[in-house]
Motif scaffolding. Sequence first.
Motif, PDB file in Angstrom:
ATOM      1  N   THR A   1       0.844  -1.187   0.000  1.00  0.00           N
ATOM      2  CA  THR A   1       0.000   0.000   0.000  1.00  0.00           C
ATOM      3  C   THR A   1       0.883   1.241   0.000  1.00  0.00           C
ATOM      4  O   THR A   1       2.084   1.165   0.305  1.00  0.00           O
ATOM      5  CB  THR A   1      -0.925   0.046   1.240  1.00  0.00           C
ATOM      6  OG1 THR A   1      -0.120   0.242   2.424  1.00  0.00           O
ATOM      7  CG2 THR A   1      -1.721  -1.251   1.383  1.00  0.00           C
ATOM      8  N   GLU A   2       0.291   2.378  -0.290  1.00  0.00           N
ATOM      9  CA  GLU A   2       1.055   3.628  -0.308  1.00  0.00           C
ATOM     10  C   GLU A   2       1.584   3.975   1.079  1.00  0.00           C
ATOM     11  O   GLU A   2       2.630   4.619   1.221  1.00  0.00           O
ATOM     12  CB  GLU A   2       0.186   4.770  -0.835  1.00  0.00           C
ATOM     13  CG  GLU A   2      -0.134   4.671  -2.323  1.00  0.00           C
ATOM     14  CD  GLU A   2      -0.902   5.880  -2.814  1.00  0.00           C
ATOM     15  OE1 GLU A   2      -1.116   6.811  -2.015  1.00  0.00           O
ATOM     16  OE2 GLU A   2      -1.279   5.897  -3.995  1.00  0.00           O
ATOM     17  N   ASN A   3       0.864   3.561   2.120  1.00  0.00           N
ATOM     18  CA  ASN A   3       1.272   3.887   3.483  1.00  0.00           C
ATOM     19  C   ASN A   3       2.117   2.796   4.139  1.00  0.00           C
ATOM     20  O   ASN A   3       2.473   2.901   5.307  1.00  0.00           O
ATOM     21  CB  ASN A   3       0.029   4.141   4.351  1.00  0.00           C
ATOM     22  CG  ASN A   3      -0.741   5.367   3.906  1.00  0.00           C
ATOM     23  OD1 ASN A   3      -0.149   6.343   3.446  1.00  0.00           O
ATOM     24  ND2 ASN A   3      -2.068   5.324   4.020  1.00  0.00           N
ATOM     25  N   ASP A   4       2.433   1.746   3.403  1.00  0.00           N
ATOM     26  CA  ASP A   4       3.216   0.637   3.940  1.00  0.00           C
ATOM     27  C   ASP A   4       4.685   1.056   4.013  1.00  0.00           C
ATOM     28  O   ASP A   4       5.359   1.178   2.990  1.00  0.00           O
ATOM     29  CB  ASP A   4       3.037  -0.588   3.045  1.00  0.00           C
ATOM     30  CG  ASP A   4       3.683  -1.838   3.618  1.00  0.00           C
ATOM     31  OD1 ASP A   4       4.375  -1.727   4.644  1.00  0.00           O
ATOM     32  OD2 ASP A   4       3.492  -2.919   3.039  1.00  0.00           O
ATOM     33  N   GLN A   5       5.177   1.256   5.241  1.00  0.00           N
ATOM     34  CA  GLN A   5       6.540   1.735   5.438  1.00  0.00           C
ATOM     35  C   GLN A   5       7.560   0.609   5.605  1.00  0.00           C
ATOM     36  O   GLN A   5       8.751   0.868   5.826  1.00  0.00           O
ATOM     37  CB  GLN A   5       6.585   2.643   6.675  1.00  0.00           C
ATOM     38  CG  GLN A   5       5.701   3.872   6.585  1.00  0.00           C
ATOM     39  CD  GLN A   5       6.110   4.791   5.452  1.00  0.00           C
ATOM     40  OE1 GLN A   5       7.293   5.092   5.293  1.00  0.00           O
ATOM     41  NE2 GLN A   5       5.144   5.230   4.657  1.00  0.00           N
ATOM     42  N   ARG A   6       7.116  -0.644   5.488  1.00  0.00           N
ATOM     43  CA  ARG A   6       8.011  -1.758   5.800  1.00  0.00           C
ATOM     44  C   ARG A   6       9.142  -1.937   4.785  1.00  0.00           C
ATOM     45  O   ARG A   6      10.121  -2.622   5.061  1.00  0.00           O
ATOM     46  CB  ARG A   6       7.191  -3.058   5.898  1.00  0.00           C
ATOM     47  CG  ARG A   6       6.225  -3.084   7.065  1.00  0.00           C
ATOM     48  CD  ARG A   6       5.367  -4.339   7.031  1.00  0.00           C
ATOM     49  NE  ARG A   6       4.568  -4.412   5.814  1.00  0.00           N
ATOM     50  CZ  ARG A   6       3.964  -5.525   5.392  1.00  0.00           C
ATOM     51  NH1 ARG A   6       4.104  -6.650   6.074  1.00  0.00           N
ATOM     52  NH2 ARG A   6       3.232  -5.508   4.302  1.00  0.00           N
ATOM     53  N   THR A   7       9.006  -1.301   3.632  1.00  0.00           N
ATOM     54  CA  THR A   7      10.035  -1.432   2.598  1.00  0.00           C
ATOM     55  C   THR A   7      11.219  -0.502   2.830  1.00  0.00           C
ATOM     56  O   THR A   7      12.324  -0.771   2.361  1.00  0.00           O
ATOM     57  CB  THR A   7       9.406  -1.133   1.218  1.00  0.00           C
ATOM     58  OG1 THR A   7       8.393  -2.102   0.955  1.00  0.00           O
ATOM     59  CG2 THR A   7      10.434  -1.188   0.103  1.00  0.00           C
ATOM     60  N   ALA A   8      11.039   0.566   3.580  1.00  0.00           N
ATOM     61  CA  ALA A   8      12.049   1.622   3.660  1.00  0.00           C
ATOM     62  C   ALA A   8      13.396   1.113   4.180  1.00  0.00           C
ATOM     63  O   ALA A   8      14.439   1.338   3.554  1.00  0.00           O
ATOM     64  CB  ALA A   8      11.527   2.765   4.538  1.00  0.00           C
TER      65      ALA A   8
ATOM     66  N   ASP B   1       0.623   3.793  13.996  1.00  0.00           N
ATOM     67  CA  ASP B   1       0.560   5.227  13.704  1.00  0.00           C
ATOM     68  C   ASP B   1      -0.141   5.533  12.382  1.00  0.00           C
ATOM     69  O   ASP B   1      -0.388   6.701  12.072  1.00  0.00           O
ATOM     70  CB  ASP B   1       1.975   5.816  13.660  1.00  0.00           C
ATOM     71  CG  ASP B   1       2.656   5.797  15.022  1.00  0.00           C
ATOM     72  OD1 ASP B   1       1.945   5.719  16.042  1.00  0.00           O
ATOM     73  OD2 ASP B   1       3.900   5.837  15.059  1.00  0.00           O
ATOM     74  N   SER B   2      -0.468   4.493  11.624  1.00  0.00           N
ATOM     75  CA  SER B   2      -1.086   4.704  10.318  1.00  0.00           C
ATOM     76  C   SER B   2      -2.487   5.308  10.460  1.00  0.00           C
ATOM     77  O   SER B   2      -3.275   4.921  11.323  1.00  0.00           O
ATOM     78  CB  SER B   2      -1.177   3.377   9.559  1.00  0.00           C
ATOM     79  OG  SER B   2      -1.956   3.522   8.395  1.00  0.00           O
ATOM     80  N   GLU B   3      -2.792   6.237   9.579  1.00  0.00           N
ATOM     81  CA  GLU B   3      -4.120   6.850   9.575  1.00  0.00           C
ATOM     82  C   GLU B   3      -5.203   5.847   9.186  1.00  0.00           C
ATOM     83  O   GLU B   3      -6.376   6.054   9.474  1.00  0.00           O
ATOM     84  CB  GLU B   3      -4.142   8.042   8.610  1.00  0.00           C
ATOM     85  CG  GLU B   3      -3.235   9.203   9.022  1.00  0.00           C
ATOM     86  CD  GLU B   3      -3.279  10.333   8.028  1.00  0.00           C
ATOM     87  OE1 GLU B   3      -3.967  10.180   6.984  1.00  0.00           O
ATOM     88  OE2 GLU B   3      -2.628  11.372   8.268  1.00  0.00           O
ATOM     89  N   ASP B   4      -4.785   4.758   8.543  1.00  0.00           N
ATOM     90  CA  ASP B   4      -5.759   3.765   8.082  1.00  0.00           C
ATOM     91  C   ASP B   4      -6.168   2.774   9.168  1.00  0.00           C
ATOM     92  O   ASP B   4      -7.120   2.017   8.975  1.00  0.00           O
ATOM     93  CB  ASP B   4      -5.179   2.974   6.901  1.00  0.00           C
ATOM     94  CG  ASP B   4      -4.862   3.864   5.707  1.00  0.00           C
ATOM     95  OD1 ASP B   4      -5.556   4.880   5.543  1.00  0.00           O
ATOM     96  OD2 ASP B   4      -3.926   3.553   4.962  1.00  0.00           O
TER      97      ASP B   4
END
Length: 280
Positions: free
Chosen positions: A31-38, A187-190
């Motif tokens: 997803t656009e909000n998925d930060q696990r790739t960073a 912390d995700s808005e979703d």
Amino acid sequence: MLRFMLSALCLVVSANSLAATWSITYPRPLTENDQRTAYPVDLLALALDQTGVNYRLIPTDKPLLQEKALKQLAENRNVNVVWSMTDTDRESRLLPIRIPIYKGLIGWRVFMVRQDRLKEFKAIDTLQALLKLKPIQGYDWPDTRILQSNGFDVNTSKSYTGLFTMLAQKQGDFLPRSLIEVWAEFDSEDLHESIRVEPSLGVRYPAAMYFFVNKNNKTLARLLEVGMEKAIANGQFDELFNQQFDTSLKRADMDTRFFFEIDNPLLPTSTPVGRKELWY
């Protein structure tokens, strides 16, 4: 040992290939909000920077579920590197770089629960009491089989976002999430407003997440291994890891949180558990 590895790498990778630009494709976030790739992408870049090669890191055109990404990697299609928790099956199909990129924190799990269940979890003081509750996990995750092998009755989802929907809709009692993932998700808005991070408990099992490449891509495997070993030796691996996860560990109240220890029967015997510098 590192000097030997570098010499071996030079034999495999010609001067021309070092001068060329390596295009390395990795799975696009779900997803656009998925930060696990960073962090994995930053670590890939750090490792490759240590080797001196020219490279481009490119996400796939479309998001890939974990098992699909691993299947395409095994078939040498669309993707060149995937990071995933290791098990004996994955190591038989793919070529692992046996350096746990999260220092084993993938196996330190805290619980997402609904707010109305917090008191119930606060009263749990034995593993037997926890076993009476149903965790939620991904249907193709090694974690699912690990929990099942330890006696948990696991409800599963085929989609990442479905995990949180199931929890909010009371289709399970808790969602174990690793210390490397839980706070970005919380912390995700979703995230549904009813979901909280349980403050006092967790489960822990030995687990390693590796970079994997295709079985035949031994040159890329050597590049990543040599680069990561250099970053470990010069302290840059630890610097990146601490920069990324110090705050998460503090938020988890590690000094006061109790972790039930369970077994991981899927852990390959080749896992470098004896190298203390690789683990949290």
